[in-house]
Design a protein around this motif. Structure first.
Motif, mmCIF file in Angstrom:
data_model
loop_
_atom_site.group_PDB
_atom_site.id
_atom_site.type_symbol
_atom_site.label_atom_id
_atom_site.label_comp_id
_atom_site.label_asym_id
_atom_site.label_seq_id
_atom_site.Cartn_x
_atom_site.Cartn_y
_atom_site.Cartn_z
ATOM 1 N N LEU A 34 -1.155 -5.805 2.289
ATOM 2 C CA LEU A 34 -0.153 -6.857 2.068
ATOM 3 C C LEU A 34 1.228 -6.339 2.468
ATOM 4 O O LEU A 34 1.679 -5.306 1.968
ATOM 5 C CB LEU A 34 -0.129 -7.291 0.595
ATOM 6 C CG LEU A 34 -1.352 -8.072 0.107
ATOM 7 C CD1 LEU A 34 -1.243 -8.330 -1.390
ATOM 8 C CD2 LEU A 34 -1.484 -9.394 0.851
ATOM 9 N N LYS A 35 1.897 -7.054 3.342
ATOM 10 C CA LYS A 35 3.180 -6.591 3.898
ATOM 11 C C LYS A 35 4.262 -6.418 2.838
ATOM 12 O O LYS A 35 5.026 -5.450 2.864
ATOM 13 C CB LYS A 35 3.664 -7.578 4.954
ATOM 14 C CG LYS A 35 2.836 -7.580 6.229
ATOM 15 C CD LYS A 35 3.393 -8.564 7.231
ATOM 16 C CE LYS A 35 2.553 -8.579 8.504
ATOM 17 N NZ LYS A 35 3.069 -9.560 9.488
ATOM 18 N N ASN A 36 4.354 -7.368 1.908
ATOM 19 C CA ASN A 36 5.471 -7.356 0.950
ATOM 20 C C ASN A 36 5.193 -6.571 -0.332
ATOM 21 O O ASN A 36 6.026 -6.526 -1.234
ATOM 22 C CB ASN A 36 5.856 -8.793 0.582
ATOM 23 C CG ASN A 36 6.406 -9.544 1.778
ATOM 24 O OD1 ASN A 36 7.011 -8.943 2.662
ATOM 25 N ND2 ASN A 36 6.179 -10.845 1.819
ATOM 26 N N VAL A 37 4.019 -5.981 -0.430
ATOM 27 C CA VAL A 37 3.669 -5.185 -1.614
ATOM 28 C C VAL A 37 3.928 -3.709 -1.317
ATOM 29 O O VAL A 37 3.416 -3.175 -0.336
ATOM 30 C CB VAL A 37 2.192 -5.407 -2.016
ATOM 31 C CG1 VAL A 37 1.799 -4.444 -3.133
ATOM 32 C CG2 VAL A 37 1.977 -6.855 -2.449
ATOM 33 N N VAL A 38 4.744 -3.073 -2.165
ATOM 34 C CA VAL A 38 5.101 -1.665 -1.948
ATOM 35 C C VAL A 38 4.945 -0.863 -3.240
ATOM 36 O O VAL A 38 4.879 -1.431 -4.336
ATOM 37 C CB VAL A 38 6.560 -1.535 -1.427
ATOM 38 C CG1 VAL A 38 6.699 -2.114 -0.044
ATOM 39 C CG2 VAL A 38 7.540 -2.207 -2.386
ATOM 40 N N TRP A 39 4.938 0.442 -3.081
ATOM 41 C CA TRP A 39 4.801 1.344 -4.229
ATOM 42 C C TRP A 39 6.177 1.702 -4.774
ATOM 43 O O TRP A 39 7.118 1.934 -4.022
ATOM 44 C CB TRP A 39 4.058 2.610 -3.824
ATOM 45 C CG TRP A 39 3.998 3.651 -4.902
ATOM 46 C CD1 TRP A 39 4.797 4.741 -5.046
ATOM 47 C CD2 TRP A 39 3.096 3.670 -6.015
ATOM 48 N NE1 TRP A 39 4.467 5.453 -6.165
ATOM 49 C CE2 TRP A 39 3.410 4.821 -6.795
ATOM 50 C CE3 TRP A 39 2.057 2.849 -6.433
ATOM 51 C CZ2 TRP A 39 2.718 5.144 -7.955
ATOM 52 C CZ3 TRP A 39 1.358 3.185 -7.589
ATOM 53 C CH2 TRP A 39 1.685 4.314 -8.332
#
Length: 374
Positions: A34-39
């Protein structure tokens, strides 16, 4: 069965959608698609911007036969967002440039009327919403039918507060005046204001509240609000030179109604204030933020909320409750109501009279007829 929990958290003062799960490489790699999901190292979890659309994308992405996705904590946000979306369905998304320009001129006109910044912003906001509504309906701005329709769809149906409805009426009335139309020809009655008694903290509760506050700055702020009966806006606007320790007075400048007044400077508060001043060394305003400038209203509210929680006080008290408590305690000690009116900066004694309904001594004097039965 792999379990994933969707929750809401804060990151850099913004609400975010957080995706929590016991470490699993398969879930981790799947989320990376998913492009907009980050750590986030701070949250120690994956996250994305909080929105209904992002929630839908994440939820659908994680739907697998051997995975369960829980989102119970998000239900209030979902319900609120649906109501908001339904309410905004009455509005166009973006005002045409010509109306944006008109609103800017309206704003300048309001400032020329010497209205406060908060009042001006409120009137411009409600007028902007009203124009968006009328444009979507493709109807005349200045007609009784569109005002009545807006009042029903945007205020009555979503059960907006009485105060918001009055703000809307006042804002639109000013806009009509600015454009040279007579609002009086449109018969929309103002709703009756709810007559609620103020929430009062007892002397014991006030003491317990202050005893839980260890931060000197926070204690000084809450102590000032109670000891001087100030509105929060008056407190955060105070400058160092407004404290007159020689005459033991506080000079409140251009408060509500653009009036100056003096109120009490408590000797006990002066001790707290001096310790605070030595520790924090404010430059201009008595209470300043971490980066200078005025202390924020939001920060002050958080201070009180934490103090109420730690002291075990369950009353739904606000910063204004400290002002209410100051007035009530003065009245209970026999202070003439006319002096209290001056200290609070009320234009009419009728406003101050509300405290006569909540004073303990006046209620204790009344003999309950039930007591005569035993």
């Amino acid at each position: 069965m792999k379990k994933i929990v969707l929750t809401i958290s804060q990151l850099r003062n913004k609400n975010v959608l957080v995706i929590r799960f016991i470490y699993d490489n398969e879930i981790k790699e799947h989320l990376k698609k998913l492009k907009n999901v980050v750590w986030s190292k701070t949250l120690r979890s994956f996250y994305t911007e909080l929105s209904l659309e992002n929630l839908r994308i994440v939820f659908n992405h994680l739907k697998k036969s051997n995975w369960t996705v829980e989102y119970l904590e998000l239900q209030p946000f979902i319900d609120k967002s649906k109501i908001e979306a339904k309410r905004n369905s009455h509005l166009i998304n973006q005002l045409p440039e010509i109306y944006e320009f008109e609103l800017q001129k309206f704003k300048k006109w309001l400032f020329q009327k010497r209205l406060s910044k908060n009042t001006v912003n409120t009137y411009v906001d409600v007028t902007s919403i009203y124009i968006k509504y009328s444009l979507l309906k493709n109807t005349e701005l200045f007609s009784s039918k569109i005002v009545e329709a807006f009042s029903y769809d945007y205020i009555f149906v979503p059960n907006k507060s009485v105060s918001y409805q009055n703000q809307f009426i006042s804002g639109i009335k000013k806009f009509f005046e600015y454009k040279g139309y007579s609002y009086e020809e449109i018969h929309i009655e103002r709703p009756r204001k709810e007559k609620k008694l103020p929430i009062i903290l007892s002397g014991t509760e006030i003491k317990a509240l202050f005893n839980t506050v260890t931060n000197l700055k926070h204690k000084a702020l809450l102590s000032l609000l109670y000891s001087a009966g100030l509105r929060i806006g008056e407190a955060i606007n105070l400058e160092i030179n407004d404290i007159d320790s020689q005459r033991m007075l506080i000079h409140i400048k251009q408060a509500k109604g653009k009036k100056d007044r003096y109120t009490l400077l408590s000797p006990a508060f002066v001790k707290i204030l001096r310790a605070y001043y030595i520790a924090y060394k404010p430059e201009k305003y008595l209470f300043e933020g971490q980066k200078g400038g005025k202390y924020s209203n939001t920060s002050a509210q958080k201070v009180l909320k934490n103090a109420l929680f730690r002291s075990g006080i369950t009353k739904k008290a606000t910063l204004h409750s400290l002002r209410h408590s100051f007035a009530t305690h003065l009245l209970e000690k026999g202070t003439d109501i006319r002096y209290i009116q001056e200290l609070l900066g009320h234009s009419s004694p009728k406003t101050t009279m509300i405290y006569t309904h909540v004073t303990a001594p006046s209620l204790k004097k009344i003999k309950n007829p039930f007591d005569d039965l035993f």
